[in-house]
Design a protein around this motif. Sequence first.
Motif, mmCIF file in Angstrom:
data_model
loop_
_atom_site.group_PDB
_atom_site.id
_atom_site.type_symbol
_atom_site.label_atom_id
_atom_site.label_comp_id
_atom_site.label_asym_id
_atom_site.label_seq_id
_atom_site.Cartn_x
_atom_site.Cartn_y
_atom_site.Cartn_z
ATOM 1 N N GLY A 47 0.812 -1.192 0.000
ATOM 2 C CA GLY A 47 0.000 0.000 0.000
ATOM 3 C C GLY A 47 0.854 1.253 0.000
ATOM 4 N N VAL A 48 0.269 2.362 -0.419
ATOM 5 C CA VAL A 48 1.008 3.619 -0.498
ATOM 6 C C VAL A 48 0.287 4.709 0.295
ATOM 7 C CG1 VAL A 48 2.043 3.098 -2.728
ATOM 8 C CG2 VAL A 48 -0.167 4.291 -2.640
ATOM 9 N N VAL A 49 1.050 5.721 0.668
ATOM 10 C CA VAL A 49 0.506 6.908 1.322
ATOM 11 C C VAL A 49 0.501 8.048 0.304
ATOM 12 C CG1 VAL A 49 0.834 8.633 3.137
ATOM 13 C CG2 VAL A 49 1.260 6.211 3.611
ATOM 14 N N ILE A 50 -0.668 8.613 0.074
ATOM 15 C CA ILE A 50 -0.848 9.673 -0.911
ATOM 16 C C ILE A 50 -1.237 10.958 -0.191
ATOM 17 C CG2 ILE A 50 -2.181 10.438 -2.922
ATOM 18 C CD1 ILE A 50 -2.708 7.445 -3.501
ATOM 19 N N VAL A 51 -0.517 12.027 -0.459
ATOM 20 C CA VAL A 51 -0.822 13.330 0.123
ATOM 21 C C VAL A 51 -1.314 14.264 -0.981
ATOM 22 C CG1 VAL A 51 0.152 15.389 1.217
ATOM 23 C CG2 VAL A 51 0.765 13.127 2.059
ATOM 24 N N LEU A 52 -2.502 14.840 -0.770
ATOM 25 C CA LEU A 52 -3.082 15.808 -1.695
ATOM 26 C C LEU A 52 -3.155 17.139 -0.968
ATOM 27 C CD1 LEU A 52 -6.001 13.552 -3.004
ATOM 28 C CD2 LEU A 52 -3.756 13.888 -4.055
ATOM 29 N N THR A 53 -2.300 18.081 -1.343
ATOM 30 C CA THR A 53 -2.183 19.331 -0.605
ATOM 31 C C THR A 53 -2.116 20.505 -1.575
ATOM 32 O OG1 THR A 53 -0.986 20.390 1.232
ATOM 33 C CG2 THR A 53 0.343 19.257 -0.454
ATOM 34 N N GLY A 54 -1.832 21.685 -1.052
ATOM 35 C CA GLY A 54 -1.742 22.868 -1.900
ATOM 36 C C GLY A 54 -2.968 23.763 -1.780
ATOM 37 N N THR A 55 -2.890 24.940 -2.404
ATOM 38 C CA THR A 55 -3.948 25.934 -2.319
ATOM 39 C C THR A 55 -5.034 25.741 -3.362
ATOM 40 O OG1 THR A 55 -2.708 27.435 -3.771
ATOM 41 C CG2 THR A 55 -2.348 27.654 -1.391
ATOM 42 N N GLY A 56 -4.810 24.865 -4.329
ATOM 43 C CA GLY A 56 -5.767 24.687 -5.408
ATOM 44 C C GLY A 56 -6.981 23.870 -5.021
ATOM 45 N N LYS A 57 -8.035 24.033 -5.799
ATOM 46 C CA LYS A 57 -9.287 23.313 -5.571
ATOM 47 C C LYS A 57 -9.156 21.871 -6.061
ATOM 48 C CE LYS A 57 -14.107 23.397 -7.183
ATOM 49 N NZ LYS A 57 -14.628 22.853 -5.924
ATOM 50 N N GLY A 58 -9.815 20.936 -5.373
ATOM 51 C CA GLY A 58 -9.894 19.572 -5.880
ATOM 52 C C GLY A 58 -9.205 18.507 -5.063
ATOM 53 N N LYS A 59 -8.644 18.866 -3.922
ATOM 54 C CA LYS A 59 -7.922 17.881 -3.112
ATOM 55 C C LYS A 59 -8.867 16.795 -2.595
ATOM 56 C CE LYS A 59 -6.428 21.299 -0.560
ATOM 57 N NZ LYS A 59 -6.756 22.449 -1.444
ATOM 58 N N SER A 60 -9.931 17.223 -1.934
ATOM 59 C CA SER A 60 -10.895 16.252 -1.407
ATOM 60 C C SER A 60 -11.580 15.495 -2.531
ATOM 61 C CB SER A 60 -11.937 16.961 -0.539
ATOM 62 O OG SER A 60 -11.346 17.522 0.610
ATOM 63 N N SER A 61 -11.938 16.214 -3.599
ATOM 64 C CA SER A 61 -12.617 15.568 -4.726
ATOM 65 C C SER A 61 -11.759 14.466 -5.330
ATOM 66 C CB SER A 61 -12.968 16.609 -5.798
ATOM 67 O OG SER A 61 -13.841 17.589 -5.274
ATOM 68 N N SER A 62 -10.461 14.718 -5.429
ATOM 69 C CA SER A 62 -9.545 13.706 -5.945
ATOM 70 C C SER A 62 -9.507 12.496 -5.031
ATOM 71 C CB SER A 62 -8.139 14.289 -6.103
ATOM 72 O OG SER A 62 -7.216 13.297 -6.506
ATOM 73 N N GLY A 63 -9.455 12.758 -3.729
ATOM 74 C CA GLY A 63 -9.445 11.649 -2.764
ATOM 75 C C GLY A 63 -10.713 10.827 -2.822
ATOM 76 N N PHE A 64 -11.864 11.496 -2.881
ATOM 77 C CA PHE A 64 -13.140 10.784 -2.982
ATOM 78 C C PHE A 64 -13.184 9.950 -4.257
ATOM 79 C CE2 PHE A 64 -14.964 14.230 -0.168
ATOM 80 C CZ PHE A 64 -15.205 13.389 0.896
ATOM 81 N N GLY A 65 -12.648 10.495 -5.342
ATOM 82 C CA GLY A 65 -12.624 9.742 -6.600
ATOM 83 C C GLY A 65 -11.823 8.459 -6.485
ATOM 84 N N THR A 66 -10.715 8.518 -5.758
ATOM 85 C CA THR A 66 -9.897 7.319 -5.566
ATOM 86 C C THR A 66 -10.620 6.299 -4.698
ATOM 87 O OG1 THR A 66 -7.893 8.652 -5.790
ATOM 88 C CG2 THR A 66 -7.653 6.470 -4.812
ATOM 89 N N VAL A 67 -11.362 6.775 -3.704
ATOM 90 C CA VAL A 67 -12.158 5.859 -2.879
ATOM 91 C C VAL A 67 -13.205 5.154 -3.739
ATOM 92 C CG1 VAL A 67 -13.851 5.720 -1.010
ATOM 93 C CG2 VAL A 67 -11.772 7.077 -0.711
ATOM 94 N N ILE A 68 -13.854 5.909 -4.629
ATOM 95 C CA ILE A 68 -14.830 5.304 -5.545
ATOM 96 C C ILE A 68 -14.160 4.251 -6.412
ATOM 97 C CG2 ILE A 68 -16.287 5.765 -7.555
ATOM 98 C CD1 ILE A 68 -16.967 8.471 -6.273
ATOM 99 N N ARG A 69 -12.962 4.542 -6.863
ATOM 100 C CA ARG A 69 -12.207 3.572 -7.672
ATOM 101 C C ARG A 69 -11.954 2.294 -6.879
ATOM 102 N NH1 ARG A 69 -7.038 6.170 -10.090
ATOM 103 N NH2 ARG A 69 -8.614 7.068 -11.465
#
Length: 215
Positions: A47-69
């Motif tokens: 397994g891997v640890v993925i960090v989604l950070t930064g000031t841009g929009k879409g961090k949570s949305s990207s994470g939710f998309g991966t959960v759906i996957r």
Amino acid sequence: MSESTPHTGEQNEQTQEDRAAERHKEKMARHKAKVDAAIARAQEERGVVIVLTGTGKGKSSSGFGTVIRTLGHGYKAGIVQFIKGTWDCGEATILKQLDGLEHEVMGSGFTWETQDRERDQRAFDAVWPKAKAMLQNPELRTVMFDEITYMLAYKLLDWDTLKDALDNRPKDQNVILTGRGAPSALREYADTVTDMKMEKHAFKAGVKAQAGIEW
């Protein structure tokens, strides 16, 4: 001679097209060789640890998309929302209807709205054991801690505690950690880090946040 000139031009044009096609074929062959070599090198399975950070929009949305996957492949997953717990979150509303998902929220909502550190600490202390239990559950293929970086920033959670929980999770479990301002220790620890940069945001131009886009 006049009749042969167009024929010669057509031949030259065809030759140029053939050369362009050959160059494209060679370029794609080189690219394929690089991709194949990278795949051949990446043989470790964990397994891997993925960090989604930064000031841009879409961090949570990207994470939710991966959960759906993850769920789409028939695996189980878990989500803990540390900040947006009191919001009507569109992604979480849909995800909670799917089989195989564990979902927990931190009840106090946005920390900067409560303005009460003791209350926030109690809310965090109530949800953290549930979050930690997800990191100990081998049935969960992917675990997402949404907005976890704020818990570190506001010192509701210390890095050593989070690191220990990540170190002792099941070998095949993936973890997604989202939120602005991921600390350097977390960035260094993670296997994959995406820093989303904001160029423009409608909200800063005075456009009201709306359901279906911001949450």
